[in-house]
Write an enzyme that holds these catalytic residues in place. Structure first.
Site, PDB file in Angstrom:
ATOM      1  N   ASP A  50      33.554  22.557   2.623  1.00  0.00           N
ATOM      2  CA  ASP A  50      32.119  22.343   2.762  1.00  0.00           C
ATOM      3  C   ASP A  50      31.457  22.275   1.379  1.00  0.00           C
ATOM      4  O   ASP A  50      31.767  23.083   0.496  1.00  0.00           O
ATOM      5  CB  ASP A  50      31.546  23.524   3.561  1.00  0.00           C
ATOM      6  CG  ASP A  50      30.127  23.287   4.023  1.00  0.00           C
ATOM      7  OD1 ASP A  50      29.916  22.369   4.830  1.00  0.00           O
ATOM      8  OD2 ASP A  50      29.231  24.027   3.576  1.00  0.00           O
TER       9      ASP A  50
ATOM     10  N   GLU B 121      34.015  17.878   1.029  1.00  0.00           N
ATOM     11  CA  GLU B 121      32.729  17.239   1.291  1.00  0.00           C
ATOM     12  C   GLU B 121      31.970  17.216  -0.032  1.00  0.00           C
ATOM     13  O   GLU B 121      31.409  18.225  -0.460  1.00  0.00           O
ATOM     14  CB  GLU B 121      31.928  18.024   2.333  1.00  0.00           C
ATOM     15  CG  GLU B 121      30.639  17.313   2.690  1.00  0.00           C
ATOM     16  CD  GLU B 121      29.536  18.221   3.210  1.00  0.00           C
ATOM     17  OE1 GLU B 121      28.574  17.697   3.769  1.00  0.00           O
ATOM     18  OE2 GLU B 121      29.622  19.448   3.029  1.00  0.00           O
TER      19      GLU B 121
ATOM     20  N   HIS C 268      28.871  15.349  12.126  1.00  0.00           N
ATOM     21  CA  HIS C 268      27.919  16.220  12.830  1.00  0.00           C
ATOM     22  C   HIS C 268      26.593  16.379  12.093  1.00  0.00           C
ATOM     23  O   HIS C 268      25.715  17.077  12.578  1.00  0.00           O
ATOM     24  CB  HIS C 268      28.568  17.591  13.036  1.00  0.00           C
ATOM     25  CG  HIS C 268      28.842  18.277  11.728  1.00  0.00           C
ATOM     26  ND1 HIS C 268      29.786  17.804  10.828  1.00  0.00           N
ATOM     27  CD2 HIS C 268      28.280  19.351  11.145  1.00  0.00           C
ATOM     28  CE1 HIS C 268      29.788  18.586   9.769  1.00  0.00           C
ATOM     29  NE2 HIS C 268      28.891  19.521   9.924  1.00  0.00           N
ATOM     30  N   ASP C 269      26.478  15.804  10.905  1.00  0.00           N
ATOM     31  CA  ASP C 269      25.254  15.969  10.111  1.00  0.00           C
ATOM     32  C   ASP C 269      24.368  14.731  10.111  1.00  0.00           C
ATOM     33  O   ASP C 269      23.275  14.761   9.547  1.00  0.00           O
ATOM     34  CB  ASP C 269      25.610  16.265   8.640  1.00  0.00           C
ATOM     35  CG  ASP C 269      26.191  17.647   8.466  1.00  0.00           C
ATOM     36  OD1 ASP C 269      25.862  18.537   9.263  1.00  0.00           O
ATOM     37  OD2 ASP C 269      26.979  17.838   7.509  1.00  0.00           O
TER      38      ASP C 269
HETATM   39  C1  NOJ Z   1      27.582  20.689   5.199  1.00  0.00           C
HETATM   40  C2  NOJ Z   1      27.860  20.875   6.662  1.00  0.00           C
HETATM   41  O1  NOJ Z   1      28.515  19.737   7.141  1.00  0.00           O
HETATM   42  C3  NOJ Z   1      26.524  21.129   7.318  1.00  0.00           C
HETATM   43  O2  NOJ Z   1      26.604  21.082   8.715  1.00  0.00           O
HETATM   44  C4  NOJ Z   1      25.995  22.439   6.824  1.00  0.00           C
HETATM   45  O3  NOJ Z   1      24.682  22.648   7.310  1.00  0.00           O
HETATM   46  C5  NOJ Z   1      25.939  22.487   5.294  1.00  0.00           C
HETATM   47  N1  NOJ Z   1      27.096  21.924   4.659  1.00  0.00           N
HETATM   48  C6  NOJ Z   1      25.818  23.911   4.816  1.00  0.00           C
HETATM   49  O4  NOJ Z   1      27.019  24.596   5.068  1.00  0.00           O
END
Ligand code: NOJ
Length: 507
Positions: free
Chosen positions: A196, A251, A313-314
């Site tokens: 993450d 990520e 999912h974001d």
């Molecule tokens: C990226 C994640 O994909 C997201 O869902 C999350 O809110 C943020 N990082 C913080 O962890």
């Protein structure tokens, strides 16, 4: 290590456990639900599953706020359930990646409770405390990245919600504790991690104000400090000390492919990084051509292996981003699964799901990302395999017609298209690991050749809403077409409106 480790040849499927499948009827998906539906993932033909966080969490950020990294949240099940899922996935030939969240914990984590208990607590320095805030902004509409702690009269840093305090990775005890977390899961048989916000762990030691934050942008959109690379090198070394080609995919949520490339290091940081420009891209040949060329230029020249992601999912699901069009979504599948690099699918895209409609009453996420997180419709009839309590979010539109049950039985469904594309990838070395060359084409067509040894494939995607002519030398036949006319026949050069084709040499 073979010349091409498994993860270069793989297709990865992201499971968002809250919304995948619910085994106990509480309206929230769980690990047993995932295990019971692994057959769907295996039948798709993918190689690995990435699980969004299932650790203990107060769920301020749907599990990305972790209060215990070495336990499973009761919402999702138990450690035994996780072990059972791992064993079953491995039995089916699927690898499992967990989500590792190094940048921040939950404010309910024992480490933070200690840290905030007094200024001289031994864990005070495990987080980032300052007398004065700077202008850094948090993501998820959270305003300032600093929250005042009444009791100890200092501010702590959080690049996301106030309930997600940032760890201080410059403290060697933090590094050691987080390495222990990785070992805990590697020892249990996990095949790797999705890291993450990998670019956020290193902070500017000067804590300088940033103009972009002054303009309202959250720091996590562009934070890019040398120290993050050092942290990643440490993690890579640890992971590499395990047998079995365990993998790290980061990520790196910076919209610059050139900067993303740096996170591969000298093959001593991430094995792969997400590269998000295509995730924002509308259905537009100019934008996609730019994205693909950038990747070939910036990653190709440093031998960094690309990844391709259209949904997660974001972000808004790509079908919604493409104006709701199933035709475009089908053509995009041909592109996603034939570009050079590892594709990451987001659960439900193989069903052609669009975003769910979220009202103020059904909204859960402070970041407004619920639409992409709706439960998967397994069965055609309501409640679509979600017996028991009403699911935590509404179903996406057309849940009945797009259900896995219907898609399974329907020969031309998008699910069948994904399966055929993935199986073609397995068959073709060119598609898995071959080189990539752009071919001359009309402006609204993106066309490329993939080649490995004697194996050559051509892909052409027509972004226009009317037919186009695409001339290619030699004799080719249509292996797969997103709109199925012409499959198995010689390629005439005609591309239907918003149609993509995969070609192989005529026999
Ligand atoms: C990226 C994640 O994909 C997201 O869902 C999350 O809110 C943020 N990082 C913080 O962890």
């Amino acid at each position: 290590m073979t010349e091409h480790p498994w993860w270069r040849q793989a297709v990865v499927y992201q499971v968002y456990p809250r919304s995948f499948a619910d085994s106990d009827g509480d309206g929230v998906g769980d690990l047993t639900g995932v295990r019971q539906h692994l057959g769907h993932i295996r039948d798709l033909g993918v190689d690995a599953v990435w699980l969004s966080p299932v650790y203990r969490s107060p769920m301020a950020d749907a599990g990305y706020d972790i209060s215990d990294y070495q336990d499973i949240d009761p919402t999702f099940g138990s450690l035994e359930d996780m072990d059972a899922l791992l064993a079953e996935a491995h039995r089916l030939g699927l690898r499992v990646l967990m989500d590792f969240v190094p940048n921040h914990t939950s404010d309910q984590h024992a480490w933070f409770r200690e840290s905030r208990s007094s200024r001289d607590n031994p864990k005070r320095d495990w987080y980032i405390w300052r007398d004065e805030p700077n202008n850094w902004r948090a993501a998820l509409n959270a305003g300032s990245a600093w929250t005042w702690d009444e009791q100890t009269e200092q501010y702590y840093l959080h690049l996301f919600l106030p309930q997600q305090p940032d760890l201080n990775w410059r403290n060697p005890d933090v590094v050691e504790a987080m390495h222990d977390v990785l070992r805990f899961w590697l020892d249990r048989g996990v095949d790797g991690f999705r890291i993450d916000v990998a670019h956020c762990v290193g902070k500017d030691p000067e804590f300088a104000d940033d103009q972009r934050c002054a303009a309202g942008e959250p720091l996590s959109d562009f934070n890019d400090q040398p120290y993050s690379h050092e942290v990643l090198r440490g993690i890579r070394k640890l992971v590499d000390s395990y047998p079995g080609d365990r993998v790290l995919v980061g990520e790196v949520n910076i919209r610059s492919t050139r900067r993303v490339a740096k996170y591969y290091g000298a093959n001593d940081e991430l094995h792969m990084s997400f590269n998000f420009p295509p995730l924002d891209a509308p259905w537009d040949p100019v934008v996609f051509r730019m994205c693909v060329r950038e990747v070939e230029k910036e990653l190709g020249t440093v031998a960094a292996w690309p990844t391709w992601v259209l949904s997660n999912h974001d972000n808004e699901r790509h079908r919604t981003r493409y104006g709701g069009s199933m035709r475009r979504t089908r053509a995009a599948a041909v592109m996603l699964l034939t570009l050079r690099g590892t594709p990451f699918l987001y659960q439900g895209e193989e069903l052609g799901l669009a975003n769910a409609v979220i009202t103020p009453e059904s909204q859960v996420d402070p970041g407004g990302r619920d639409g992409a997180r709706a439960p998967l419709p397994w069965l055609a009839a309501p409640p679509h395999g979600w017996d028991g309590k009403t699911p935590w979010l509404p179903f996406p539109p057309d849940a009945e017609t797009l259900s896995a049950q219907r898609a399974n039985d329907e020969p031309g469904s998008i699910l069948q298209l994904y399966r055929r594309l993935i199986s073609e990838r397995r068959r073709s070395e060119a598609l898995r690991v071959g080189d990539w060359t752009e071919l001359p084409s009309p402006p609204e067509v993106l066309a490329y050749r993939r080649r490995a040894g004697d194996d050559t494939r051509i892909v052409a995607i027509n972004f226009a809403d009317h037919p186009q002519q695409f001339e290619v030398d030699g004799r080719w036949q249509v292996t797969i077409a997103s709109e199925p006319d012409g499959e198995g026949e010689p390629f005439t050069g005609r591309l239907g409106a918003e149609q993509a084709v995969l070609l192989e040499p005529s026999r």
